[in-house]
Design an enzyme around this catalytic site. Structure first.
Site, PDB file in Angstrom:
ATOM      1  N   CYS A 157      -0.301   3.024   3.772  1.00 55.06           N
ATOM      2  CA  CYS A 157      -0.114   2.475   5.115  1.00 55.06           C
ATOM      3  C   CYS A 157       0.860   1.290   5.048  1.00 55.06           C
ATOM      4  O   CYS A 157       1.477   1.061   4.019  1.00 55.06           O
ATOM      5  CB  CYS A 157      -1.455   2.054   5.726  1.00 55.06           C
ATOM      6  SG  CYS A 157      -2.205   0.604   4.946  1.00 55.06           S
ATOM      7  N   ASP A 195     -26.472 -13.956 -14.315  1.00 54.59           N
ATOM      8  CA  ASP A 195     -25.896 -12.759 -14.920  1.00 54.59           C
ATOM      9  C   ASP A 195     -24.636 -13.144 -15.677  1.00 54.59           C
ATOM     10  O   ASP A 195     -23.664 -13.609 -15.082  1.00 54.59           O
ATOM     11  CB  ASP A 195     -25.571 -11.787 -13.767  1.00 54.59           C
ATOM     12  CG  ASP A 195     -24.977 -10.484 -14.270  1.00 54.59           C
ATOM     13  OD1 ASP A 195     -24.685 -10.379 -15.481  1.00 54.59           O
ATOM     14  OD2 ASP A 195     -24.793  -9.582 -13.446  1.00 54.59           O
ATOM     15  N   CYS A 238       0.835  -1.195   0.000  1.00 54.95           N
ATOM     16  CA  CYS A 238       0.000   0.000   0.000  1.00 54.95           C
ATOM     17  C   CYS A 238       0.869   1.245   0.000  1.00 54.95           C
ATOM     18  O   CYS A 238       1.916   1.287   0.634  1.00 54.95           O
ATOM     19  CB  CYS A 238      -0.912  -0.004   1.223  1.00 54.95           C
ATOM     20  SG  CYS A 238      -1.881   1.499   1.355  1.00 54.95           S
TER      21      CYS A 238
HETATM   22 ZN   LIG Z   1      -3.292   1.065   3.048  1.00 52.48          ZN
END
Ligand SMILES: [Zn+2]
Length: 456
Positions: A229, A352, A226
């Site tokens: 973070c 679907d 990320c």
């Molecule tokens: Zn994050």
């Protein structure tokens, strides 16, 4: 007790008729005895649950096969992973008095079913293979699937065996406050994506910022971290590396194992890695892992092969990511090929069919060895349209809504041009296609037919 008798009786009747029931006996038995799963759960010492979007049927079979090297095991082999399928698995194994011959069960459990059955079973280990977008009708959203999985996990004290290459599995590991063991592919085997392949989990579920990838295996499986973070791919305890027809299985402090891959491709390498990791977590020996792989037979539709006038491979397709990995397998088959694609939209297929637009059928259009495509099933025309938009010339697409006629057409075209044939079908077309191809094989192999006649 009445539920068990009636369930066993239905099983017995269906067997007499040559049918191998996977759900109906359990469905009826549960209606009569709603506490049936709890009753069986009370008899076994431990349950290993296998869940996730793709690969759980294969992983379950592989793991059950490994455990069976050590002790008797109850398992639901055929992907019947709802409560009725689990009840049927127990009914198949138990005596008429309801006694089980095994103290361990390896059960494939649907993500949405896990919270319902978790309190009734002594689940000691939960394997999550991956979390992809699947079966839109039933869950609607990915968040719903994750919530169901977390709810199920929290109802147990299980150790989790998770695919660390999948950010959504990592999220489950962080949010569940259970003991977690991660597995993943060896870091330096990740490849750069050929094109934008991510669909799920592009954003960090902890903080909402985008995930950055240093490499991919397939779908969202890769070396993620990320930007906002400290959410990052964990270092896996168990590592796999594809080496030809083998998976090198590495565990720190122990000699590497070179595992036979009973089915080819990266997708299946993940299944073998998941099963071997869970086996290790259960304390199984290397001999049991090797033995289980040798004893394993691929179930229907997981790259099932038929030697007919042309070599045929049958694949199940059911969601974009699973379909992509099948397409990847098809285009990496270096032979000339004819592809038959069958799409139905019955409840078991998913009503679907918009997922067809998410799957990477462009891969087929780019394959120079592809000579023709036949589309079939209730949604044969939708499939043909999808292929047209993928860039496949209309002259190479044939629409034949009747499955048998389509398979016949594919087979004639393959044998006429010396090509291989791949049939890709959704769930409700799988058994009819497998049956037609097997019957065809029996006609095609006179020796086999004679042998069968003489022993019957
Ligand atoms: Zn994050």
């Amino acid at each position: 007790m009445l539920g068990i008798w009636i369930g066993k009786f239905i099983l017995w009747v269906l067997r007499l008729r040559g049918r191998d029931a996977t759900s109906l006996p359990g469905k009826v038995a549960l209606r009569i005895s709603p506490g049936l799963i709890r009753r069986f759960g009370g008899q076994v010492k431990r349950v290993i649950a296998v869940t996730g979007t793709n690969g759980k049927t294969t992983t379950t079979s592989l793991l059950a096969s490994m455990v069976a090297e050590r002790e008797p095991v109850v398992t639901n082999h055929k992907g019947a992973n709802l409560a009725q399928g689990i009840a049927t698995a127990f009914l198949r194994s138990c005596s008429w008095t309801g006694r089980l011959p095994a103290s361990t069960a390896v059960l494939e459990i649907d993500e949405a079913t896990l919270p319902a059955v978790a309190p009734d079973l002594p689940i000691g280990v939960i394997v999550v293979t991956n979390v992809f977008r699947d079966q839109l009708d039933r869950y609607g959203e990915l968040d719903g699937t994750l919530a169901k999985l977390l709810e199920g996990i929290r109802k147990t004290q299980a150790t989790l065996v998770l695919n660390g290459d999948d950010p959504l599995c990592r999220y489950l590991g962080l949010r569940s406050s259970r003991k977690v063991i991660y597995y993943g592919m060896a870091r330096d085997t990740a490849r750069s994506p050929r094109r934008e392949q991510m669909r799920d989990g592009q954003f960090c579920l902890m903080c909402g910022r985008p995930l950055r990838y240093d490499g991919f295996w397939y779908g969202q499986l890769g070396l993620y971290r990320c930007e906002g973070c400290d959410f990052v791919r964990p270092h896996p305890v168990f590592q796999g590396e594809l080496q030809g027809g083998f998976l090198r299985f590495t565990e720190e402090g122990l000699p590497d194992l070179l595992l036979d891959l009973p089915v080819s491709g990266l997708y299946n390498a993940y299944n073998v890695l998941a099963a071997a990791s869970a086996a290790r977590a259960l304390g199984l020996t290397s001999a049991a892992i090797h033995g289980g792989l040798r004893a394993y037979r691929p179930p229907e539709g997981r790259m099932q092969r038929f030697d007919l006038e042309a070599p045929v491979t049958l694949h199940l397709i059911k969601n974009p990511t699973g379909c992509d990995s099948v397409l990847d397998t098809v285009v990496s088959d270096g032979r000339d090929k004819v592809v038959v694609i069958g799409v139905n939209d019955l409840a078991a297929d998913g009503r679907d069919v918009s997922w067809l637009w998410d799957a990477d059928f462009e891969l087929l259009a780019e394959d120079p060895r592809l000579t023709a495509v036949v589309t079939t099933g209730f949604r044969a025309h939708d499939m043909a349209l999808r292929l047209k938009y993928a860039g496949l010339p209309e002259s190479r697409i044939r629409v034949e809504p009747d499955l048998e006629a389509a398979l016949q057409e594919g087979l004639s075209q393959s044998s006429a041009t010396g090509a291989a044939m791949h049939a890709l079908v959704t769930y409700t077309l799988l058994h009819p296609a497998a049956r037609w191809l097997s019957e065809r094989r029996d006609e095609h192999e006179p020796q086999g037919a004679l042998y069968r006649t003489s022993v019957s």
